[in-house]
Each structure stands twice: as structure tokens, then as C-alpha cells.
Design a protein around this motif. Structure first.
Motif: not given
Length: 211
Positions: A91-95, A112-116, A143-145
């Protein structure tokens, strides 16, 4: 002996499939290229769970009227890892944060581009999902994939393994379609390459390499 080989192969799969960062003190480079989406970035793993990097992203709408160019600094964090006997889940966080330019506004905007993301893999099966929010004043390109795939056969640690990968992804504000891409992936312990054609008949090339 077989268990040892499976463990090594799984470690190779994890390093080259699972995540947006490599092992401690490694540097990872990745790219994702198609006519409407071109992305490249690099990061360096400061710890087994933290990486800092930089990247660039070009986005274009389906009708070619809107374009976006985003240059960002990134921070990646491994939030949780679950190791099974022959599997691994992450499980990751990418900001990210940086400068956005577009052909429908003057100057630049701060984006800003936070994501999980989450992934699960064995030496024969892979599945992942990710969500990233690309936000700037007056702009929403969330964005979702999702991805899934399987390997055609087992290999030893130092051999190249072919996979079939199927991905569905979508970006708000630039596309009214869900892009679906079947791809062939060739994976080794420090790299992979992917080749495919999406449902809009556009070619796709991806790569990852860990230094």
C-alpha cells in the motif's frame, strides 16, 4: 532449493512490478508513453519506505484541443507491506507538487497531485489499483487505473519472464472514454518493458529500470 528460487523470483517480481520505488539506496526510472499521455520520472530510495524524485507529464484531450504539461517533485512512501509465503501486498502514498502549463490559460499554475495505490503479486499473478488527484486552481484531472495480469510460465531468478497485462484507466476533464490496454510485459529482476495497443488504436510503451 525450489522454495529458495521462488523466494528470489518473488523478490524480483516485487521490485519490478509492485511499486513506485525500489529498495533502499536504489534509483528507479519509469516511463509511460502514448499519443495522449507521456510521463517519465526518476526517484531515489532514501530508506526502505521513502523516496524522493522528480518527473514530467504531458497530457492531451481525446479531441487534441487541450494540452497539459506538469513538472513535479515527488515523495513516495510505502505505507504497508504484507508478505505471504509466496505473495506480497503493498500500500503506497505518492505525492507530487509542481508547475502546470496548458494551452487554454496564460502562464502557469501550481498543481498538487496526492495519490494512493495498492498492489498484490505472486510469481504468476498481479493486480493493482491507483488513484491520483491532479488539482490546480480551476482544474481537476483526477486519474484512476486498475491492472491485472498473469505470467505465462515460471522462470528462474536470472531469466526474463513474459506476462500478459490488462489495464483500464481514465482521467477526468481530458477524456470521456475509459482507456483499455492489453499489453505484453517482459520482466527481469531490475527492469520491465511493456508493449500494447489501446481500445483507441493507439500504441503504448512503458518501461521501468532500477539502478
Amino acid at each position: 532449493m525450489k522454495h529458495w528460487l521462488i523466494t528470489l523470483a518473488l523478490a524480483a517480481a516485487a521490485s519490478a512490478q509492485a511499486g513506485p520505488m525500489g529498495f533502499k539506496d536504489s534509483t528507479m526510472a519509469m516511463g509511460d508513453f502514448s499519443p495522449n499521455w507521456r510521463e517519465a520520472w526518476v526517484n531515489h530510495a532514501l530508506t526502505p519506505r521513502d523516496a524522493l524524485g522528480a518527473g514530467g507529464l504531458f497530457m492531451r484531450s481525446d479531441d487534441h484541443r487541450l494540452t497539459r504539461e506538469f513538472a513535479e517533485l515527488t515523495y513516495t512512501r510505502l505505507l504497508k507491506r504484507i508478505n505471504g509465503e509466496h505473495s506480497q501486498a503493498n500500500f503506497w502514498f505518492v505525492g507530487g507538487a509542481g508547475e502546470l502549463r496548458g494551452n487554454d490559460f496564460a502562464g502557469s499554475k501550481t498543481m498538487l497531485a496526492p495519490g494512493v495505490s495498492a498492489d498484490y503479486e505472486t510469481t504468476r499473478f498481479y493486480a493493482s489499483g491507483s488513484l491520483r488527484l491532479y488539482r490546480a486552481p480551476g482544474i481537476n484531472h483526477d486519474f484512476a487505473s486498475v491492472r491485472t495480469g498473469f505470467s505465462f510460465y515460471e522462470v528462474d531468478y536470472d531469466e526474463i519472464q513474459p506476462w500478459f497485462i490488462l489495464e483500464a484507466r481514465r482521467m477526468r476533464g481530458l477524456s470521456e472514454k475509459t482507456e483499455i490496454t492489453p499489453m505484453l510485459r517482459f520482466i527481469h529482476n531490475r527492469y520491465f518493458v511493456e508493449l500494447g495497443v489501446n481500445n483507441m488504436k493507439q500504441g503504448r510503451f512503458n518501461f521501468m529500470y532500477i539502478f
